[in-house]
Design a protein around this motif. Sequence first.
Motif, PDB file in Angstrom:
ATOM      1  N   ASP A 105     -55.101 -75.460  -0.528  1.00 26.88           N
ATOM      2  CA  ASP A 105     -53.888 -74.666  -0.737  1.00 26.88           C
ATOM      3  C   ASP A 105     -54.082 -73.559  -1.767  1.00 26.88           C
ATOM      4  O   ASP A 105     -53.138 -72.881  -2.139  1.00 26.88           O
ATOM      5  CB  ASP A 105     -52.736 -75.568  -1.208  1.00 26.88           C
ATOM      6  CG  ASP A 105     -52.268 -76.512  -0.123  1.00 26.88           C
ATOM      7  OD1 ASP A 105     -52.493 -76.201   1.055  1.00 26.88           O
ATOM      8  OD2 ASP A 105     -51.700 -77.555  -0.460  1.00 26.88           O
TER       9      ASP A 105
ATOM     10  N   PHE B 167     -42.210 -74.672  -2.863  1.00 28.21           N
ATOM     11  CA  PHE B 167     -43.442 -74.621  -2.080  1.00 28.21           C
ATOM     12  C   PHE B 167     -43.934 -75.999  -1.645  1.00 28.21           C
ATOM     13  O   PHE B 167     -45.093 -76.149  -1.241  1.00 28.21           O
ATOM     14  CB  PHE B 167     -44.544 -73.927  -2.892  1.00 28.21           C
ATOM     15  CG  PHE B 167     -44.276 -72.474  -3.152  1.00 28.21           C
ATOM     16  CD1 PHE B 167     -44.330 -71.545  -2.126  1.00 28.21           C
ATOM     17  CD2 PHE B 167     -43.961 -72.026  -4.421  1.00 28.21           C
ATOM     18  CE1 PHE B 167     -44.092 -70.196  -2.363  1.00 28.21           C
ATOM     19  CE2 PHE B 167     -43.719 -70.688  -4.678  1.00 28.21           C
ATOM     20  CZ  PHE B 167     -43.781 -69.766  -3.642  1.00 28.21           C
TER      21      PHE B 167
ATOM     22  N   ARG C 116     -46.870 -68.596  -6.359  1.00 29.56           N
ATOM     23  CA  ARG C 116     -47.809 -69.436  -5.605  1.00 29.56           C
ATOM     24  C   ARG C 116     -48.962 -69.890  -6.503  1.00 29.56           C
ATOM     25  O   ARG C 116     -49.404 -71.033  -6.415  1.00 29.56           O
ATOM     26  CB  ARG C 116     -48.348 -68.678  -4.395  1.00 29.56           C
ATOM     27  CG  ARG C 116     -47.300 -68.437  -3.319  1.00 29.56           C
ATOM     28  CD  ARG C 116     -47.857 -67.543  -2.232  1.00 29.56           C
ATOM     29  NE  ARG C 116     -49.048 -68.150  -1.656  1.00 29.56           N
ATOM     30  CZ  ARG C 116     -49.145 -68.617  -0.426  1.00 29.56           C
ATOM     31  NH1 ARG C 116     -48.120 -68.517   0.385  1.00 29.56           N
ATOM     32  NH2 ARG C 116     -50.256 -69.159   0.009  1.00 29.56           N
TER      33      ARG C 116
ATOM     34  N   ASP D   6     -43.714 -77.850   0.945  1.00 32.13           N
ATOM     35  CA  ASP D   6     -44.300 -77.988   2.280  1.00 32.13           C
ATOM     36  C   ASP D   6     -45.572 -77.161   2.447  1.00 32.13           C
ATOM     37  O   ASP D   6     -46.324 -77.360   3.397  1.00 32.13           O
ATOM     38  CB  ASP D   6     -43.294 -77.568   3.351  1.00 32.13           C
ATOM     39  CG  ASP D   6     -42.107 -78.503   3.420  1.00 32.13           C
ATOM     40  OD1 ASP D   6     -42.259 -79.681   3.044  1.00 32.13           O
ATOM     41  OD2 ASP D   6     -41.019 -78.052   3.835  1.00 32.13           O
ATOM     42  N   GLU D   7     -45.807 -76.233   1.533  1.00 35.29           N
ATOM     43  CA  GLU D   7     -46.902 -75.282   1.679  1.00 35.29           C
ATOM     44  C   GLU D   7     -48.055 -75.520   0.702  1.00 35.29           C
ATOM     45  O   GLU D   7     -49.220 -75.375   1.066  1.00 35.29           O
ATOM     46  CB  GLU D   7     -46.343 -73.869   1.462  1.00 35.29           C
ATOM     47  CG  GLU D   7     -47.338 -72.768   1.545  1.00 35.29           C
ATOM     48  CD  GLU D   7     -46.734 -71.421   1.221  1.00 35.29           C
ATOM     49  OE1 GLU D   7     -47.506 -70.474   1.062  1.00 35.29           O
ATOM     50  OE2 GLU D   7     -45.499 -71.308   1.096  1.00 35.29           O
TER      51      GLU D   7
END
Length: 130
Positions: free
Chosen positions: A33, A22, A60, A24-25
């Motif tokens: 985020d 993750f 996540r 880049d996210e």
Amino acid sequence: MDMTDQEPLSAEKYLKGLRELFADEIKPYDEDDWDWTWPDEGYQFLETCDFGMAELTFQRVIAARPDDSDGFEGLAMGYKALGRKPQAVILITEALRLAKEGYAKGHIDIEALEEIAMAQRLIHEMSDEE
């Protein structure tokens, strides 16, 4: 990131893999985020047996808040439901460690800590064939 082909795997190695997945996210601890609804969404996916989405959602959570027990506990429960005891044991053990730290700092209550400890017992009691 799937833990299936990577046994034995520690919680630290798993977290490192999620950070890479993750990168880049999601930046850990970056409020932009993080969505506080993710743990609830993950449990909703578990309740409807959408294990793929539950896994992604809890991953996540772990990537965004690696010091919070919610993601580790939720992912452990998903793996428990799938009969993936080795992965569930690793994750629930980390969830309990983090929950104990959170309790000591006053961030979680005793009921939440006891719930995670009970989940750990249930996972350890699973047969290896489940």
